[in-house]
Design an enzyme around this catalytic site. Structure first.
Site, PDB file in Angstrom:
ATOM      1  N   PHE A 181      70.664  47.387  47.316  1.00  0.00           N
ATOM      2  CA  PHE A 181      70.040  46.076  47.118  1.00  0.00           C
ATOM      3  C   PHE A 181      70.218  45.268  48.402  1.00  0.00           C
ATOM      4  O   PHE A 181      71.259  45.377  49.067  1.00  0.00           O
ATOM      5  CB  PHE A 181      70.721  45.376  45.935  1.00  0.00           C
ATOM      6  CG  PHE A 181      70.120  44.055  45.560  1.00  0.00           C
ATOM      7  CD1 PHE A 181      68.933  43.989  44.848  1.00  0.00           C
ATOM      8  CD2 PHE A 181      70.746  42.865  45.913  1.00  0.00           C
ATOM      9  CE1 PHE A 181      68.385  42.767  44.494  1.00  0.00           C
ATOM     10  CE2 PHE A 181      70.202  41.637  45.574  1.00  0.00           C
ATOM     11  CZ  PHE A 181      69.016  41.582  44.860  1.00  0.00           C
ATOM     12  N   ALA A 183      71.182  42.467  49.429  1.00  0.00           N
ATOM     13  CA  ALA A 183      72.361  41.644  49.679  1.00  0.00           C
ATOM     14  C   ALA A 183      73.658  42.447  49.789  1.00  0.00           C
ATOM     15  O   ALA A 183      74.711  41.880  50.099  1.00  0.00           O
ATOM     16  CB  ALA A 183      72.515  40.597  48.566  1.00  0.00           C
ATOM     17  N   LYS A 184      73.615  43.747  49.560  1.00  0.00           N
ATOM     18  CA  LYS A 184      74.819  44.574  49.635  1.00  0.00           C
ATOM     19  C   LYS A 184      75.223  44.788  51.095  1.00  0.00           C
ATOM     20  O   LYS A 184      74.440  44.580  52.017  1.00  0.00           O
ATOM     21  CB  LYS A 184      74.580  45.923  48.962  1.00  0.00           C
ATOM     22  CG  LYS A 184      74.173  45.843  47.511  1.00  0.00           C
ATOM     23  CD  LYS A 184      75.199  45.137  46.638  1.00  0.00           C
ATOM     24  CE  LYS A 184      74.777  45.181  45.169  1.00  0.00           C
ATOM     25  NZ  LYS A 184      75.632  44.337  44.323  1.00  0.00           N
ATOM     26  N   PRO A 185      76.472  45.235  51.332  1.00  0.00           N
ATOM     27  CA  PRO A 185      76.900  45.467  52.722  1.00  0.00           C
ATOM     28  C   PRO A 185      75.945  46.373  53.499  1.00  0.00           C
ATOM     29  O   PRO A 185      75.642  46.114  54.663  1.00  0.00           O
ATOM     30  CB  PRO A 185      78.279  46.108  52.548  1.00  0.00           C
ATOM     31  CG  PRO A 185      78.805  45.511  51.280  1.00  0.00           C
ATOM     32  CD  PRO A 185      77.595  45.410  50.384  1.00  0.00           C
ATOM     33  N   LEU A 186      75.472  47.448  52.862  1.00  0.00           N
ATOM     34  CA  LEU A 186      74.436  48.287  53.453  1.00  0.00           C
ATOM     35  C   LEU A 186      73.218  48.153  52.551  1.00  0.00           C
ATOM     36  O   LEU A 186      73.102  48.832  51.533  1.00  0.00           O
ATOM     37  CB  LEU A 186      74.884  49.747  53.548  1.00  0.00           C
ATOM     38  CG  LEU A 186      73.874  50.714  54.187  1.00  0.00           C
ATOM     39  CD1 LEU A 186      73.525  50.303  55.612  1.00  0.00           C
ATOM     40  CD2 LEU A 186      74.407  52.149  54.163  1.00  0.00           C
TER      41      LEU A 186
END
Length: 369
Positions: A181, A183-186
């Site tokens: 997604f 907004a996730k770190p990756l």
């Protein structure tokens, strides 16, 4: 100020991302293009496992192993009540029952000391979440699972890039699932996910499940889902993966500045020795949280709450317990956290001037209580 500055990230890698998208589009292989298998291989190498299976979301990355193991009606899966609903939702989707145990009061991850009391003859698996970017105590969880013959899923939706005792998130448990997604770190530029395992048979079965249970063209040996990772998302992620370690390092600097300058009255995250958090969120605890959030937002600083309601208090799970003739549950640590936590702007491109603005807004808000 952005809570997560995805535009700054795009501008940093724009030429490479645009070229990767253009190549994927020109190939016309929008489904199962070569970028998907390339990303699977690179992510497996990055995490340190033998197999990675690209999926359409982090939710499907949790659902696929449950389906592969045949978990369903009459079964139970233990997990935390303090997480995004997808962690327990996938259990309910199989027809099994999510069983909650409380969290640790400091890390806010599942408390291994409370897991055994929740195990019954119907228990089949444990899902341990790496909340906010810090892995749960996976060795303790795995030891309990091994003792009772249970499967372990590491929910690494927030913790990709984190480390636990020298091992990378995604390599813990029998299988791990992460989310891409945005907004996730990756994160990609849309939905996506991936499952990781060293179990060849499990990987093979998850590949079948994500393709409607297909064993050969128009031959279906299992009930599956439409769970493929899009080629364009894989192409974008291949670019972002090259810079991922640099971004994790930048997140450490942002987090450390917050922790070094946190105003009195606000408690920063507790990171256990031997852990490296991916800091998917930088979440602090404050008194009168709702009032503090209101005051901070009035200054224009973006604040989020992860999460205002533990899963045991979500209407759907209350309804499920009621239908089963059971009373509502109380989990003291999860419910206290739900009343105290708030997440601050956090991303690898954040400037100290913006952090100072956030910190000053917190200080002023606390001073008005």
């Amino acid at each position: 100020m952005q809570f997560i500055d995805l535009k700054a990230q795009y501008e940093a890698y724009k030429s490479e991302i645009d070229a990767a998208i253009a190549e994927a589009v020109a190939s016309i292989r929008f489904i199962n293009g070569p970028q998907v298998s390339e990303l699977e291989q690179q992510m497996a190498d990055y995490v340190g496992v033998k197999y990675a299976v690209g999926l359409s979301s982090g939710t499907d990355a949790l659902l696929a192993p449950l389906m592969a193991w045949g978990i369903g009606p009459g079964d139970e899966v233990i997990t935390t009540p303090f997480t995004f609903i997808a962690t327990a939702e996938v259990v309910a989707l199989t027809g099994a029952t999510p069983v909650f145990v409380d969290i640790e009061p400091d890390t806010l991850n599942i408390d291994p000391n409370q897991i055994e009391a929740a195990i019954t003859p119907r228990t089949k698996a444990i899902i341990a979440v790496g909340l906010y970017g810090q892995c749960a105590d996976m060795d303790a969880v795995q030891a309990i699972a091994d003792k009772h013959g249970l499967k372990v899923i590491e929910d690494a939706a927030q913790s990709m890039g984190a480390e636990y005792k020298g091992r990378r998130s995604g390599s813990l448990g029998h299988v791990a699932g992460t989310s891409f997604f945005p907004a996730k770190p990756l994160g990609g530029m849309g939905d996506g996910g991936m499952a990781f395992t060293n179990d060849e048979e499990l990987a093979k079965t998850m590949r079948m499940i994500k393709e409607h249970g297909q064993t050969a063209h128009y031959r279906h040996g299992k009930i599956g889902i439409n769970g493929r990772l899009d080629t364009i998302q894989a192409a974008i992620l291949l670019v972002k993966l090259k810079y991922f370690d640099d971004e994790i390092a930048a997140r450490q600097k942002v987090a450390q500045y917050y922790m070094d300058n946190m105003p009195d009255g606000a408690r920063g995250p507790v990171i256990r020795e031997g852990n490296l958090s991916a800091f998917a969120q930088f979440t602090v605890r404050v008194p009168q949280r709702d009032k503090v959030v209101e005051l901070i937002r009035e200054t224009g600083v973006p604040i989020a709450v992860h999460y205002p309601l533990p899963l045991n208090r979500q209407p759907i799970f209350l309804e499920m317990r009621q239908k089963a003739g059971l009373e509502p549950e109380t989990f003291a640590n999860a419910e206290l956290a739900a009343n105290e936590v708030m997440s601050l702007p956090m991303h690898p491109f954040m400037q100290q001037a913006d952090q100072d603005t956030v910190l000053n807004a917190i200080k002023e808000a606390l001073g008005k209580l």
